[in-house]
Motif scaffolding. Structure first.
Motif, PDB file in Angstrom:
ATOM      1  N   SER A  30       1.116   1.263  -2.146  1.00 41.05           N
ATOM      2  CA  SER A  30       1.049   2.798  -2.225  1.00 41.05           C
ATOM      3  C   SER A  30      -0.206   2.862  -2.464  1.00 41.05           C
ATOM      4  O   SER A  30      -0.370   4.381  -1.534  1.00 41.05           O
ATOM      5  N   THR A  31      -0.994   2.382  -2.883  1.00 44.39           N
ATOM      6  CA  THR A  31      -1.943   3.003  -2.763  1.00 44.39           C
ATOM      7  C   THR A  31      -2.972   2.346  -1.290  1.00 44.39           C
ATOM      8  O   THR A  31      -4.286   3.499  -0.909  1.00 44.39           O
ATOM      9  N   SER A  57     -11.384  -3.445  -2.695  1.00 45.58           N
ATOM     10  CA  SER A  57     -10.313  -2.431  -3.238  1.00 45.58           C
ATOM     11  C   SER A  57     -10.092  -2.504  -1.206  1.00 45.58           C
ATOM     12  O   SER A  57      -9.048  -2.697  -0.838  1.00 45.58           O
ATOM     13  N   LYS A  97      -4.417  10.051   2.619  1.00 46.57           N
ATOM     14  CA  LYS A  97      -3.373   8.401   2.833  1.00 46.57           C
ATOM     15  C   LYS A  97      -3.024   8.800   3.987  1.00 46.57           C
ATOM     16  O   LYS A  97      -2.059   9.674   4.016  1.00 46.57           O
ATOM     17  N   ASP A 130      -1.643  -1.329  -6.226  1.00 43.21           N
ATOM     18  CA  ASP A 130      -0.024  -1.238  -5.749  1.00 43.21           C
ATOM     19  C   ASP A 130      -0.174  -1.115  -3.960  1.00 43.21           C
ATOM     20  O   ASP A 130      -0.799  -0.073  -3.540  1.00 43.21           O
TER      21      ASP A 130
END
Length: 341
Positions: free
Chosen positions: A179-180, A219, A129, A177
Motif C-alpha cells: 500500500s506504500t 525503497s 501517492k 507494505d
C-alpha cells in the motif's frame, strides 16, 4: 551455478563521481572474484541531462584505473547493443506485454489531473501517492483510445494489499507494505522508457546476476521485483551499498563542488591510489592491510564485508596513501609521473 555477471551502467552526465567509481569497482570485484563477467552499459535515456563528451570520460576513467570490461559499446559482446538509446525499439513491446500480464496499465491522465491530486495531498499534509483512475479501464477500451491517437503512458499496477520482500546481501531481508508503493511511469508518452523500467529489461536480457547500487534504491527495489515476478523472471542478487559522504551530514556531490575522479587526478593523486582508497570506503578486508593492488583486491573481496554505514571520504587519508604509492615507485617512473606537474 549461474555465471556471475555484473554491470556498471552510468549515465553520461559529466565527470566521474567518486561514489559512481566505487560502485563500478565493487561490481568489478564481485565479478572477478568469481571469474565472472563485468559489463559496461551506457544509460542515456534521460536525454535532457546528457553532456557532450561524457561517454569518453567514462571510458578514460575505467581505463586509467584498470577496470577493464568484458562486454560494452566499444568492444561488443553477445548481449548488445550496450547503449540504452540503441535499444529503444524493444521497450514498448515489453511494456505492452506487462500490461497483458496485469503488471501495468495504460494511463491517459493529464499533468493537470496528477498535479491536482498532489496539491490536495499537500493541503491535507499526507504524502503523495498517485491514485490512478485509468487502471480501471479495460485493455480493449485503452487500446481503442490509443488507436484514436490519445496520448498515454504505461504505468505500473500494484495491488494495494499484501507485502513484498527481498533479501539484500548488505541489509538483509527488507519487507514493504504494497500500500506504500507508488505506481510509477514505466514508459513515457514519447515512447522512452523510464530509468527504472529500462534497467529491469536490460538486466534480464543481459543475464545480470548481481545488481550493485546505492542504498537510496532500497525503497524502489520491491517495485522492481513485482515486475520481475509478473514476467516470471529470475530476480538478481541485490547488493545495496551505503553512500560516500563528505562529512556526517552531507553526501559527496559534484554539485557542491566536491572532487570528481578527474579533479583528484589533476591535483596529483594517482589513479591506482584513488582506486585503492575507495575500495576501503564502506568495505573492510579481514586483515589490517591497507595497500592493495587490483589483483590483491580481487582475491580478498567478500560482499559480506561491505558495511551498512555511510563511509566518510577523508582527503588526508587519501593523501597519505598517495604518498605510499609515490615512495614505492622507481626513480624513472616517479620522474615520468611528476614531469607534467
Amino acid at each position: 551455478m549461474k555465471k556471475v555477471r555484473t554491470r556498471f551502467a552510468p549515465s553520461p552526465t559529466g565527470y566521474m563521481h567518486i561514489g559512481n567509481l566505487r560502485t563500478a569497482l565493487f561490481e568489478y570485484l564481485i565479478a572477478k572474484h568469481e571469474d565472472g563477467d563485468f559489463i559496461l552499459r551506457i544509460e542515456d535515456t534521460d536525454q535532457e541531462r546528457l553532456v557532450e563528451g561524457a561517454v569518453d570520460i567514462i571510458y578514460d576513467t575505467m581505463k586509467a584505473v584498470g577496470l577493464n570490461h568484458d562486454e560494452g559499446p566499444d568492444i561488443g559482446g553477445d548481449f548488445g547493443p550496450y547503449v540504452q538509446s540503441e535499444r529503444l525499439s524493444m521497450y514498448k513491446g515489453y511494456a505492452d506485454q506487462l500490461v497483458e500480464l496485469g503488471g501495468a496499465h495504460y494511463c491517459f491522465c493529464s499533468e493537470e489531473e496528477i498535479e491536482a491530486q498532489r496539491k490536495e495531498a499537500e493541503s491535507l499534509g499526507i504524502s503523495f501517492k498517485y491514485d490512478d483512475p485509468c487502471k480501471h479501464i479495460s485493455i480493449e477500451e485503452a487500446r481503442k483510445r490509443i488507436a484514436d491517437g490519445e496520448k498515454y503512458v504505461v504505468r505500473q499496477t500494484i495491488k494495494a494489499n499484501g507485502e513484498t520482500y527481498f533479501d539484500d546481501e548488505v541489509y538483509g531481508r527488507i519487507e514493504v507494505d504494497n500500500s506504500t508503493l507508488d505506481e510509477s511511469v514505466l514508459l513515457k508518452s514519447d515512447g522512452f522508457p523510464t530509468y527504472n523500467f529500462a534497467n529491469i529489461i536490460d538486466d534480464h536480457q543481459m543475464q545480470i546476476s548481481h545488481v550493485v547500487r546505492g542504498n537510496e534504491y532500497l525503497s524502489s527495489t520491491p517495485k522492481y521485483n513485482l515486475i520481475y515476478q509478473a514476467y516470471g523472471w529470475d530476480i538478481p542478487t541485490y547488493v545495496h551499498v551505503p553512500p560516500v559522504m563528505k562529512d556526517e551530514q552531507h553526501k559527496l556531490s559534484k554539485r557542491n563542488g566536491d572532487a570528481s575522479f578527474q579533479d583528484l587526478v589533476k591535483k596529483g593523486y594517482l589513479p591506482e591510489a584513488i582506486l585503492n582508497y575507495i575500495a576501503l570506503l564502506g568495505w573492510a578486508p579481514e586483515s589490517e592491510q591497507e595497500i592493495y593492488s587490483l589483483e590483491e583486491l580481487i582475491k580478498v573481496f567478500d560482499i559480506k564485508r561491505i558495511s551498512k554505514s555511510p563511509a566518510i571520504f577523508d582527503i588526508d587519508k587519501l593523501t597519505w596513501m598517495n604518498g605510499m604509492y609515490l615512495r614505492a615507485m622507481s626513480e624513472e617512473k616517479f620522474y615520468e609521473t611528476v614531469k607534467p606537474y
